[in-house]
Each structure stands twice: as structure tokens, then as C-alpha cells.
Design a protein around this motif. Structure first.
Motif, PDB file in Angstrom:
ATOM      1  N   HIS A  47       0.829  -1.205   0.000  1.00  0.00           N
ATOM      2  CA  HIS A  47       0.000   0.000   0.000  1.00  0.00           C
ATOM      3  C   HIS A  47       0.866   1.260   0.000  1.00  0.00           C
ATOM      4  CE1 HIS A  47      -2.323   3.090   2.421  1.00  0.00           C
ATOM      5  NE2 HIS A  47      -3.020   2.994   1.321  1.00  0.00           N
ATOM      6  N   ALA A  48       1.919   1.256   0.796  1.00  0.00           N
ATOM      7  CA  ALA A  48       2.803   2.423   0.864  1.00  0.00           C
ATOM      8  C   ALA A  48       3.591   2.604  -0.433  1.00  0.00           C
ATOM      9  CB  ALA A  48       3.764   2.269   2.042  1.00  0.00           C
ATOM     10  N   VAL A  49       4.051   1.510  -1.033  1.00  0.00           N
ATOM     11  CA  VAL A  49       4.792   1.582  -2.299  1.00  0.00           C
ATOM     12  C   VAL A  49       3.924   2.205  -3.383  1.00  0.00           C
ATOM     13  CG1 VAL A  49       5.750   0.183  -4.173  1.00  0.00           C
ATOM     14  CG2 VAL A  49       6.404  -0.295  -1.819  1.00  0.00           C
ATOM     15  N   MET A  50       2.656   1.836  -3.406  1.00  0.00           N
ATOM     16  CA  MET A  50       1.726   2.389  -4.397  1.00  0.00           C
ATOM     17  C   MET A  50       1.682   3.919  -4.307  1.00  0.00           C
ATOM     18  SD  MET A  50      -2.396   1.961  -4.453  1.00  0.00           S
ATOM     19  CE  MET A  50      -2.468   3.003  -2.990  1.00  0.00           C
ATOM     20  N   HIS A  51       1.522   4.439  -3.099  1.00  0.00           N
ATOM     21  CA  HIS A  51       1.456   5.888  -2.934  1.00  0.00           C
ATOM     22  C   HIS A  51       2.803   6.552  -3.216  1.00  0.00           C
ATOM     23  CE1 HIS A  51      -2.611   6.511  -1.638  1.00  0.00           C
ATOM     24  NE2 HIS A  51      -2.518   5.627  -0.662  1.00  0.00           N
ATOM     25  N   SER A  52       3.885   5.918  -2.810  1.00  0.00           N
ATOM     26  CA  SER A  52       5.220   6.492  -3.030  1.00  0.00           C
ATOM     27  C   SER A  52       5.525   6.606  -4.518  1.00  0.00           C
ATOM     28  CB  SER A  52       6.287   5.637  -2.345  1.00  0.00           C
ATOM     29  OG  SER A  52       6.038   5.528  -0.968  1.00  0.00           O
ATOM     30  N   VAL A  53       5.240   5.541  -5.258  1.00  0.00           N
ATOM     31  CA  VAL A  53       5.515   5.535  -6.696  1.00  0.00           C
ATOM     32  C   VAL A  53       4.653   6.558  -7.415  1.00  0.00           C
ATOM     33  CG1 VAL A  53       5.361   4.152  -8.805  1.00  0.00           C
ATOM     34  CG2 VAL A  53       6.323   3.150  -6.721  1.00  0.00           C
ATOM     35  N   MET A  54       3.350   6.598  -7.091  1.00  0.00           N
ATOM     36  CA  MET A  54       2.450   7.526  -7.758  1.00  0.00           C
ATOM     37  C   MET A  54       2.804   8.979  -7.438  1.00  0.00           C
ATOM     38  SD  MET A  54       0.551   5.736  -9.638  1.00  0.00           S
ATOM     39  CE  MET A  54      -0.453   7.115 -10.167  1.00  0.00           C
ATOM     40  N   THR A  55       3.216   9.247  -6.218  1.00  0.00           N
ATOM     41  CA  THR A  55       3.589  10.616  -5.842  1.00  0.00           C
ATOM     42  C   THR A  55       4.898  11.025  -6.512  1.00  0.00           C
ATOM     43  OG1 THR A  55       2.521  10.292  -3.693  1.00  0.00           O
ATOM     44  CG2 THR A  55       4.000  12.179  -3.898  1.00  0.00           C
ATOM     45  N   SER A  56       5.822  10.087  -6.676  1.00  0.00           N
ATOM     46  CA  SER A  56       7.115  10.399  -7.296  1.00  0.00           C
ATOM     47  C   SER A  56       6.976  10.741  -8.774  1.00  0.00           C
ATOM     48  CB  SER A  56       8.078   9.213  -7.137  1.00  0.00           C
ATOM     49  OG  SER A  56       7.626   8.090  -7.879  1.00  0.00           O
ATOM     50  N   GLN A  57       5.862  10.329  -9.401  1.00  0.00           N
ATOM     51  CA  GLN A  57       5.648  10.616 -10.820  1.00  0.00           C
ATOM     52  C   GLN A  57       5.089  12.020 -11.059  1.00  0.00           C
ATOM     53  OE1 GLN A  57       6.703   8.245 -13.055  1.00  0.00           O
ATOM     54  NE2 GLN A  57       7.346   7.245 -11.151  1.00  0.00           N
ATOM     55  N   LEU A  58       4.682  12.699  -9.998  1.00  0.00           N
ATOM     56  CA  LEU A  58       4.109  14.040 -10.150  1.00  0.00           C
ATOM     57  C   LEU A  58       5.190  15.080 -10.442  1.00  0.00           C
ATOM     58  CD1 LEU A  58       1.564  14.031  -7.173  1.00  0.00           C
ATOM     59  CD2 LEU A  58       1.040  13.706  -9.596  1.00  0.00           C
ATOM     60  N   ARG A  59       4.785  16.180 -11.030  1.00  0.00           N
ATOM     61  CA  ARG A  59       5.709  17.270 -11.345  1.00  0.00           C
ATOM     62  C   ARG A  59       5.458  18.420 -10.369  1.00  0.00           C
ATOM     63  NH1 ARG A  59       5.310  21.354 -15.247  1.00  0.00           N
ATOM     64  NH2 ARG A  59       3.328  20.429 -15.900  1.00  0.00           N
ATOM     65  N   PHE A  60       6.535  18.864  -9.700  1.00  0.00           N
ATOM     66  CA  PHE A  60       6.443  19.952  -8.725  1.00  0.00           C
ATOM     67  C   PHE A  60       7.236  21.149  -9.252  1.00  0.00           C
ATOM     68  CE2 PHE A  60       5.929  15.990  -6.427  1.00  0.00           C
ATOM     69  CZ  PHE A  60       4.842  16.247  -5.600  1.00  0.00           C
ATOM     70  N   CYS A  61       6.532  22.235  -9.554  1.00  0.00           N
ATOM     71  CA  CYS A  61       7.216  23.367 -10.170  1.00  0.00           C
ATOM     72  C   CYS A  61       6.897  24.697  -9.490  1.00  0.00           C
ATOM     73  CB  CYS A  61       6.844  23.460 -11.659  1.00  0.00           C
ATOM     74  SG  CYS A  61       5.065  23.556 -11.958  1.00  0.00           S
ATOM     75  N   GLY A  62       6.006  24.687  -8.505  1.00  0.00           N
ATOM     76  CA  GLY A  62       5.625  25.929  -7.833  1.00  0.00           C
ATOM     77  C   GLY A  62       6.311  26.072  -6.490  1.00  0.00           C
ATOM     78  N   HIS A  63       5.590  26.590  -5.512  1.00  0.00           N
ATOM     79  CA  HIS A  63       6.168  26.767  -4.176  1.00  0.00           C
ATOM     80  C   HIS A  63       6.364  25.393  -3.526  1.00  0.00           C
ATOM     81  CE1 HIS A  63       2.503  25.897  -1.754  1.00  0.00           C
ATOM     82  NE2 HIS A  63       1.878  26.276  -2.863  1.00  0.00           N
ATOM     83  N   ASN A  64       7.275  25.310  -2.591  1.00  0.00           N
ATOM     84  CA  ASN A  64       7.626  24.014  -1.994  1.00  0.00           C
ATOM     85  C   ASN A  64       7.467  24.009  -0.477  1.00  0.00           C
ATOM     86  OD1 ASN A  64       9.690  25.695  -1.315  1.00  0.00           O
ATOM     87  ND2 ASN A  64      11.346  24.443  -2.148  1.00  0.00           N
ATOM     88  N   HIS A  65       6.536  24.806   0.023  1.00  0.00           N
ATOM     89  CA  HIS A  65       6.302  24.862   1.467  1.00  0.00           C
ATOM     90  C   HIS A  65       5.141  23.933   1.819  1.00  0.00           C
ATOM     91  CE1 HIS A  65       6.319  26.562   5.504  1.00  0.00           C
ATOM     92  NE2 HIS A  65       4.995  26.652   5.414  1.00  0.00           N
ATOM     93  N   ILE A  66       5.420  22.900   2.623  1.00  0.00           N
ATOM     94  CA  ILE A  66       4.399  21.931   3.018  1.00  0.00           C
ATOM     95  C   ILE A  66       3.695  22.425   4.271  1.00  0.00           C
ATOM     96  CG2 ILE A  66       3.961  19.543   3.717  1.00  0.00           C
ATOM     97  CD1 ILE A  66       6.527  18.764   2.282  1.00  0.00           C
ATOM     98  N   HIS A  67       2.388  22.547   4.212  1.00  0.00           N
ATOM     99  CA  HIS A  67       1.611  23.015   5.355  1.00  0.00           C
ATOM    100  C   HIS A  67       1.254  21.835   6.261  1.00  0.00           C
ATOM    101  CE1 HIS A  67       1.223  27.084   3.796  1.00  0.00           C
ATOM    102  NE2 HIS A  67       0.997  26.541   2.610  1.00  0.00           N
ATOM    103  N   HIS A  68       2.285  21.235   6.811  1.00  0.00           N
ATOM    104  CA  HIS A  68       2.108  20.070   7.670  1.00  0.00           C
ATOM    105  C   HIS A  68       3.413  19.848   8.424  1.00  0.00           C
ATOM    106  CE1 HIS A  68       0.150  16.684   9.255  1.00  0.00           C
ATOM    107  NE2 HIS A  68      -0.419  16.186   8.163  1.00  0.00           N
ATOM    108  N   PHE A  69       3.391  18.955   9.438  1.00  0.00           N
ATOM    109  CA  PHE A  69       4.631  18.673  10.164  1.00  0.00           C
ATOM    110  C   PHE A  69       5.350  17.441   9.629  1.00  0.00           C
ATOM    111  CE2 PHE A  69       1.216  16.575  12.502  1.00  0.00           C
ATOM    112  CZ  PHE A  69       1.723  15.316  12.754  1.00  0.00           C
ATOM    113  N   PHE A  70       4.786  16.808   8.576  1.00  0.00           N
ATOM    114  CA  PHE A  70       5.486  15.729   7.882  1.00  0.00           C
ATOM    115  C   PHE A  70       4.929  15.629   6.465  1.00  0.00           C
ATOM    116  CE2 PHE A  70       1.709  13.588   9.338  1.00  0.00           C
ATOM    117  CZ  PHE A  70       1.459  12.594   8.411  1.00  0.00           C
ATOM    118  N   CYS A  71       5.583  14.830   5.634  1.00  0.00           N
ATOM    119  CA  CYS A  71       5.194  14.707   4.223  1.00  0.00           C
ATOM    120  C   CYS A  71       4.057  13.691   4.076  1.00  0.00           C
ATOM    121  CB  CYS A  71       6.390  14.273   3.381  1.00  0.00           C
ATOM    122  SG  CYS A  71       7.682  15.514   3.254  1.00  0.00           S
ATOM    123  N   ASP A  72       2.842  14.163   4.144  1.00  0.00           N
ATOM    124  CA  ASP A  72       1.685  13.312   3.922  1.00  0.00           C
ATOM    125  C   ASP A  72       1.218  13.492   2.476  1.00  0.00           C
ATOM    126  OD1 ASP A  72      -0.217  11.459   4.486  1.00  0.00           O
ATOM    127  OD2 ASP A  72      -1.408  12.717   5.826  1.00  0.00           O
TER     128      ASP A  72
END
Length: 254
Positions: free
Chosen positions: A99-124
Motif C-alpha cells: 500500500h505504501a509503495v503504491m502511494h510512493s511511486v504515484m507521488t514520485s511521478q508528479l511534477r512539482f514546479c511551484g512553491h515548496n512549502h508543506i503546510h504540515h509537520f510531515f510529508c503526507d
């Protein structure tokens, strides 16, 4: 013995689970906003969901163990054999990992090009999806369908197990003392299920549109840090054998 085997798994899991988020969170509280690399962020996301979904499955396994012990005690050692317990534990850890691998792989395929400030205390997942520039529709579908199923499936099994236990107790046991004893053995497990599941169901079973309000951060703190810290106390204070062993250990030292 099966109960203590699963408690051992739960204890190890809680140690790792809180380690995923708490050190980084404390560093941020002490020194202000601290950066995290993209690979580090994905690793945190992976282990958080790996250990979180494994705990959900382990709690369901422990509910089944209580059901067999109370409703079918004469066959308990046969049903919950060492081989069965090992297979149930391995299945819980394996499903959580996939289950975790599925989310990790799918999230790694996304493109991040804007601001990089996470509004959280961990990477959810939800805060990361808010930062993505590419389409997150598939990620949101997986979050709403797969993660919700991972949470609700074991929860349904827990509810059914305790419904069978309640029905069995009121049908077969006549005395008040006899009825109280099975409930007292399940009190610790029910307490942990409530502490863990109420915030998890609040965060992950409601359909997500991509937003992540501040109140969700407070809810996340409950099941990521508070519940793992309370688990040992709950099981120790509610377990007579553990209290007796603790008294003997302290008596020897004194």
C-alpha cells in the motif's frame, strides 16, 4: 501467547511509526522551519503509510484473536497456532508495504514546479498533492478508494468481531462476573482502536478534494504521535500479568 506475539509486533511498529515523524517535527519546533529533500520526503511518506496501514491490519488481527479466545476457547490453540499467527503478522506487514509503495511511486511521478512549502509537520499525501503542478486525479482516486478500503476493511472486521463477542457473552454467560471478565480482557484493545481509528477515519475515509485544512494537522498529530506513546501505557495498566512482572522487577532492584 498469540496475544503477546501480536503485542510484540505492535510495540515494534509503534517505535518505528513515531520515529518517522516526531524527530523531524521536534527539530522544526526547536529551530523553526527545516528543509527536507524530495527523496527524504518520499521516504517519510512511504514509511508513514507503510507502518500506519500495518497497524490498522494488526489491530484487526488482534480483534480476531480475541474473538477466537472468547467465543471458541477449546479450539483456540488449534486456530491460533504459531504458524497461523506468523502468517497473519507477515500478511499485515506485506499489505502495508505494498500500500505504501503504491502511494510512493504515484507521488514520485508528479511534477512539482511551484512553491515548496508543506503546510504540515510531515510529508503526507494530501499536502504534497497540493504542491503538484501536474494532474493529481489518479492519486486522489487511489487515496479515496484504496486507502479508504485499507482503513474501513479492518475496521469492519473489528466491529464484527466485537458484535459476535457481545452476542456470545449475553447468550452463553449468565453471571455478571462471568460477563465482565471477557470485556475486561478486551478493554485495552478497544481503547487503542478508539484512539487510533477515530482520527484515521476522520482524515482518510472522507472523500478528498485535495484540500488539507489546519484541523487535519491536529488530527494527524493524534494518531501519528500521541496514540503510539499511549499504547504501552494502556496495555501495561490494563494487564495484570504485566503489572505483576513489573512489581517483581522493581522489587528485585529495591
Amino acid at each position: 501467547t498469540p496475544m503477546y506475539f501480536f503485542l510484540g509486533n505492535l510495540s515494534c511498529l509503534d517505535i518505528f511509526y513515531s520515529t518517522v515523524t516526531v524527530p523531524k517535527m521536534l527539530t522544526g519546533l526547536l529551530f523553526g522551519h527545516r528543509p527536507i529533500s524530495f527523496c527524504g520526503c518520499l521516504a517519510q511518506l512511504h514509511f508513514f503509510h507503510f507502518l500506519g496501514s500495518t497497524e490498522v491490519l494488526l489491530l484487526a488481527t488482534m480483534a480476531y484473536d480475541r474473538y477466537v479466545a472468547i467465543c471458541n476457547p477449546l479450539h483456540y490453540t488449534l486456530v491460533m497456532s504459531p504458524r497461523t499467527c506468523l502468517l497473519l503478522a507477515v500478511a499485515s506487514w506485506s499489505i502495508g508495504f505494498v500500500h505504501a509503495v503504491m502511494h510512493s511511486v504515484m507521488t514520485s511521478q508528479l511534477r512539482f514546479c511551484g512553491h515548496n512549502h508543506i503546510h504540515h509537520f510531515f510529508c503526507d499525501i494530501k499536502p504534497l498533492l497540493n504542491l503538484a503542478c501536474s494532474s493529481t486525479s489518479l492519486n486522489m482516486t487511489l487515496l479515496n478508494v484504496v486507502t479508504t478500503s485499507i482503513a474501513l476493511g479492518p475496521f469492519t472486521l473489528i466491529v464484527l468481531s466485537y458484535l459476535y463477542i457481545i452476542f456470545f457473552i449475553f447468550q452463553k454467560v449468565q453471571s455478571q462476573e462471568g460477563r465482565w471478565k471477557p470485556f475486561s480482557t478486551c478493554a485495552s484493545h478497544l481503547t487503542i482502536v478508539a484512539l487510533f481509528y477515530i482520527p484515521v477515519l476522520f482524515n482518510y475515509t472522507l472523500p478528498s478534494s485535495g484540500g488539507f485544512p489546519k484541523k487535519d494537522v491536529q488530527v494527524s498529530l493524534m494518531y501519528s504521535s500521541v496514540t503510539p506513546a499511549l499504547n504501552p501505557l494502556v496495555y501495561t495498566l490494563r494487564n495484570q500479568e504485566m503489572k505483576s512482572a513489573l512489581k517483581k522487577t522493581l522489587g528485585r532492584k529495591l
